[in-house]
Design a protein around this motif. Structure first.
Motif, PDB file in Angstrom:
ATOM      1  N   ALA A 218     -40.300  15.268 -14.826  1.00  0.00           N
ATOM      2  CA  ALA A 218     -39.343  14.949 -13.768  1.00  0.00           C
ATOM      3  C   ALA A 218     -40.007  14.221 -12.606  1.00  0.00           C
ATOM      4  CB  ALA A 218     -38.682  16.227 -13.259  1.00  0.00           C
ATOM      5  N   LEU A 223     -35.718  11.246 -15.059  1.00  0.00           N
ATOM      6  CA  LEU A 223     -36.148  12.288 -15.974  1.00  0.00           C
ATOM      7  C   LEU A 223     -36.684  11.566 -17.207  1.00  0.00           C
ATOM      8  CD1 LEU A 223     -36.239  15.377 -16.582  1.00  0.00           C
ATOM      9  CD2 LEU A 223     -34.088  15.050 -17.834  1.00  0.00           C
ATOM     10  N   SER A 259     -31.816   8.137 -15.706  1.00  0.00           N
ATOM     11  CA  SER A 259     -31.468   8.370 -14.300  1.00  0.00           C
ATOM     12  C   SER A 259     -30.926   9.789 -14.202  1.00  0.00           C
ATOM     13  CB  SER A 259     -30.422   7.362 -13.839  1.00  0.00           C
ATOM     14  OG  SER A 259     -29.203   7.565 -14.551  1.00  0.00           O
ATOM     15  N   TRP A 260     -30.979  10.350 -13.019  1.00  0.00           N
ATOM     16  CA  TRP A 260     -30.508  11.729 -12.884  1.00  0.00           C
ATOM     17  C   TRP A 260     -29.016  11.854 -13.178  1.00  0.00           C
ATOM     18  CZ3 TRP A 260     -33.271  15.753 -13.472  1.00  0.00           C
ATOM     19  CH2 TRP A 260     -34.634  15.709 -13.166  1.00  0.00           C
ATOM     20  N   ALA A 263     -28.938  12.707 -16.850  1.00  0.00           N
ATOM     21  CA  ALA A 263     -29.921  13.694 -17.290  1.00  0.00           C
ATOM     22  C   ALA A 263     -29.389  14.642 -18.365  1.00  0.00           C
ATOM     23  CB  ALA A 263     -30.415  14.515 -16.093  1.00  0.00           C
ATOM     24  N   LEU A 285     -36.240  20.676  -7.974  1.00  0.00           N
ATOM     25  CA  LEU A 285     -35.084  20.009  -8.574  1.00  0.00           C
ATOM     26  C   LEU A 285     -33.756  20.692  -8.275  1.00  0.00           C
ATOM     27  CD1 LEU A 285     -36.700  19.322 -12.075  1.00  0.00           C
ATOM     28  CD2 LEU A 285     -36.325  17.657 -10.247  1.00  0.00           C
ATOM     29  N   LYS A 288     -30.671  18.662  -7.269  1.00  0.00           N
ATOM     30  CA  LYS A 288     -30.114  17.665  -8.190  1.00  0.00           C
ATOM     31  C   LYS A 288     -29.035  18.329  -9.044  1.00  0.00           C
ATOM     32  CE  LYS A 288     -34.165  14.693  -8.275  1.00  0.00           C
ATOM     33  NZ  LYS A 288     -33.520  13.633  -7.483  1.00  0.00           N
ATOM     34  N   THR A 290     -27.180  17.426 -11.565  1.00  0.00           N
ATOM     35  CA  THR A 290     -27.230  17.306 -13.027  1.00  0.00           C
ATOM     36  C   THR A 290     -28.298  18.208 -13.618  1.00  0.00           C
ATOM     37  OG1 THR A 290     -28.594  15.325 -12.702  1.00  0.00           O
ATOM     38  CG2 THR A 290     -26.266  14.993 -13.230  1.00  0.00           C
ATOM     39  N   TRP A 291     -29.394  18.393 -12.897  1.00  0.00           N
ATOM     40  CA  TRP A 291     -30.418  19.334 -13.360  1.00  0.00           C
ATOM     41  C   TRP A 291     -29.861  20.753 -13.351  1.00  0.00           C
ATOM     42  CZ3 TRP A 291     -34.879  19.967 -15.845  1.00  0.00           C
ATOM     43  CH2 TRP A 291     -35.568  21.164 -15.681  1.00  0.00           C
TER      44      TRP A 291
END
Length: 335
Positions: A218, A223, A259-260, A263, A285, A288, A290-291
Motif C-alpha cells: 500500500a 494499492l 487506484s484506491w 482497491a 489506511l 481510506k 475502500t480499504w
C-alpha cells in the motif's frame, strides 16, 4: 563469463584508493566447503565463475543477502553491507535478521547509496547480492557499477520468477562454499522448522480450503497487487496449495497498480500486506473507505508480509508459520 582473482594485491586507481583486481579464467562450479582452508569456487546465476585460492574473509553483501548467509553460518566474513540495515528511528531493519549493525560497515542504507570510498577501504574480496532481473545486481547503483565491480569479484543470485526453496538452496550452496557447516545444529534446526511450517501450510489448506489470498503493498495513492509467479515466496505458497490471486493487468512485471477507488477489484478472504517500512500499514489506511470496506479487512484477516524475504530457512520459517496460522483461523468472507 568468468571472474578469477588471485590473492596478490594490485594498485588500482579507484578514487585514489588501493584495491584488489582480477585476472584469469576458471570453469568450476560451486566448490566444497572452504572451512579447511581450501580454494573457493562458485558459479553464480549469471554464469559467472568466481575462483579464489581461499575462502574470502572480507565479504560485502546486500543486507538481506548478508543476513541469509549469516543464518547459514557465514558470520565473521561479513565485513560490510549495503541496503536498509537501519530503520528511520535508528532501529534494526527486519531484513537484517540476526546481523549486528554495529559489527559491519554500512556503505549505504537506501536505494542509490553505495559509498565506494568505504567499500575500497574494506579491501573487499567478494560482493554478493540478489538479482530480481537477469544480470542486474540489486542495490548496486548503475551509475557507479563499473567502479564498484572493479574492486572485487561479484556473485548474483536470482530471487524472482523461481521458487523459494530453490533460492534458499542457492544461498546454502554459497554459504557452504564460503566455509559454512550446513550440518551445524542451528542450521539443521532452521531447516526442520521451515519444513514443519511448510507442512502446516499444507495442512491448513486441506482443512480450510477455498480461501483466496491477495498479496499487496500500500502507498498513499495506489494499492499494488503482487503477481505470485514473480515472487519466490508467493510461488511457493501456490505450490503448497494456497490460492494466491494473480492480478490480470500487471505493469512493470511485478504487480498491478490499483487506484484506491478500485482497491476492491479482487475479492480476497485473506490479505498479505507488505510490512516493510516504506509501505503503509493497516493503521495508516483507516481513512481510506475502500480499504476499510474490503471483506478481509472487516474480518480482521490482514497478515503482515515481508515482501522481500531473507532467503534462508531461518529467515522464511516464521512467514510460513504466520501464514499457516492465518489460514487455519480465517473464514471465507469474499463473495
Amino acid at each position: 563469463m568468468s571472474f578469477n582473482v588471485s590473492r596478490r594485491g594490485l594498485l588500482a586507481g579507484v578514487l585514489g584508493l588501493g584495491a584488489l583486481a582480477a585476472c584469469g579464467d576458471d570453469k568450476s562450479g560451486a566448490g566444497p566447503a572452504a572451512s579447511g582452508g581450501g580454494p573457493f569456487a562458485f558459479t553464480d546465476d549469471r554464469g559467472t565463475n568466481v575462483s579464489l585460492g581461499a575462502a574470502p574473509k572480507k565479504v560485502v553483501a546486500y543486507v538481506g543477502t548478508a543476513a541469509a548467509l549469516h543464518d547459514f553460518g557465514v558470520t565473521s566474513a561479513i565485513a560490510g553491507t549495503f541496503g536498509p540495515i537501519k530503520t528511520a528511528d535508528g532501529g534494526k531493519d527486519a531484513l537484517a535478521g540476526e546481523l549486528d549493525p554495529a559489527r559491519v560497515e554500512s556503505l549505504g542504507n537506501a536505494w542509490g547509496e553505495f559509498n565506494i570510498e568505504k567499500y575500497a577501504a574494506l579491501r573487499p574480496e567478494l560482493l554478493v547480492t540478489n538479482m530480481y532481473e537477469p544480470n542486474q545486481l540489486w542495490y548496486v547503483p548503475e551509475d557507479s557499477r563499473d567502479k564498484i565491480l572493479a574492486l572485487a569479484p561479484s556473485v548474483g543470485i536470482t530471487v524472482s520468477r523461481t521458487s523459494l526453496p530453490k533460492v534458499i538452496q542457492r544461498y546454502a550452496d554459497l554459504a557452504q562454499a564460503l566455509g559454512a557447516d550446513l550440518a551445524a545444529r542451528p542450521v539443521a534446526d532452521a531447516k526442520a522448522r521451515f519444513d514443519a511450517a511448510a507442512d502446516a501450510v499444507k495442512a491448513a489448506v486441506k482443512a480450510n480450503g477455498g480461501l483466496k489470498v491477495l498479496a499487496a503493498s500500500a502507498s498513499p495513492d495506489l494499492l499494488y497487487v503482487s503477481d505470485p509467479k514473480v515472487y519466490a515466496d508467493l510461488s511457493y505458497y501456490q505450490e503448497l496449495g494456497v490460492e494466491v490471486i494473480a492480478p490480470g493487468a500487471v505493469t512493470g512485471g511485478y504487480f498491478e497498480n490499483l487506484s484506491w477507488e478500485n482497491a476492491d477489484k479482487y475479492k480476497a478472504d485473506v490479505i498479505l500486506l507488505d510490512s516493510r517500512a516504506q509501505a503503509l500499514q493497516p493503521k495508516d489506511l483507516t481513512a481510506k473507505p475502500t480499504w476499510a470496506g474490503l471483506a478481509a479487512v472487516k474480518a480482521g484477516q490482514v497478515v503482515p508480509w515481508q515482501s522481500e524475504p531473507r532467503f534462508s530457512h531461518a529467515g522464511c520459517a516464521g512467514a510460513l508459520e504466520t501464514l499457516a496460522k492465518a489460514l487455519t483461523g480465517a473464514k471465507k468472507v469474499a463473495s
